[in-house]
Write an enzyme that holds these catalytic residues in place. Structure first.
Site, PDB file in Angstrom:
ATOM      1  N   ILE A 122     -10.419  45.767 121.855  1.00  0.00           N
ATOM      2  CA  ILE A 122      -9.375  45.783 122.869  1.00  0.00           C
ATOM      3  C   ILE A 122      -8.035  45.953 122.178  1.00  0.00           C
ATOM      4  CG2 ILE A 122      -8.294  44.520 124.770  1.00  0.00           C
ATOM      5  CD1 ILE A 122     -11.289  45.263 125.220  1.00  0.00           C
ATOM      6  N   GLU A 123      -7.293  46.951 122.595  1.00  0.00           N
ATOM      7  CA  GLU A 123      -5.961  47.215 122.089  1.00  0.00           C
ATOM      8  C   GLU A 123      -4.974  46.956 123.225  1.00  0.00           C
ATOM      9  OE1 GLU A 123      -3.450  51.065 120.290  1.00  0.00           O
ATOM     10  OE2 GLU A 123      -5.579  51.250 120.757  1.00  0.00           O
TER      11      GLU A 123
END
Length: 127
Positions: free
Chosen positions: A120-121
């Site tokens: 997850i960015e």
């Protein structure tokens, strides 16, 4: 053909309840139940449908696998506040803040993982 935008995407997950809890608690998404008890996560004008591994909704990807996604979300809050929020929730940051190239502008990003190991960015646009 002209594509206007993304309506939804699908994540195959090992535990739907654990994924819902994580995304609602950590990312502030809204839990949604639809179509015969199916579960999803809503944010902005999009959603993420959740398919339990081994019981995916048809049709599905050729090889649906928990932990195979790499997703980037744009946040309104500065990354410094997001770092504090992640620490409060015991989420380990793997990288960042680092500068990257976003879809429409440069971005500053943090990277961490969800319960299935999806990357997850969370990013801020750089003016």
């Amino acid at each position: 053909m002209e594509i206007e935008g993304l309506d939804h995407l699908v994540l195959t997950v090992a535990d739907v309840d654990a994924s819902v809890a994580f995304y609602c608690r950590v990312l502030g998404f809204e839990a949604v139940t639809f179509g015969g008890g199916r579960r999803a996560l809503a944010f902005g004008g999009q959603k993420i449908n959740l398919h339990p591994a081994g019981r995916e909704f048809e049709p599905k990807a050729a090889r649906p696998t928990p932990g195979s996604a790499d997703l980037c979300f744009i946040a309104r809050q500065p990354l410094e506040r997001i770092l504090e929020h992640l620490a409060i929730h015991g989420v380990a940051v793997e990288a960042g803040p680092v500068e990257r190239t976003g879809a429409s502008s440069p971005i500053r990003s943090l990277y961490f993982r969800d319960p299935d190991g999806n990357l997850i960015e969370v990013a801020n646009r750089i003016a």
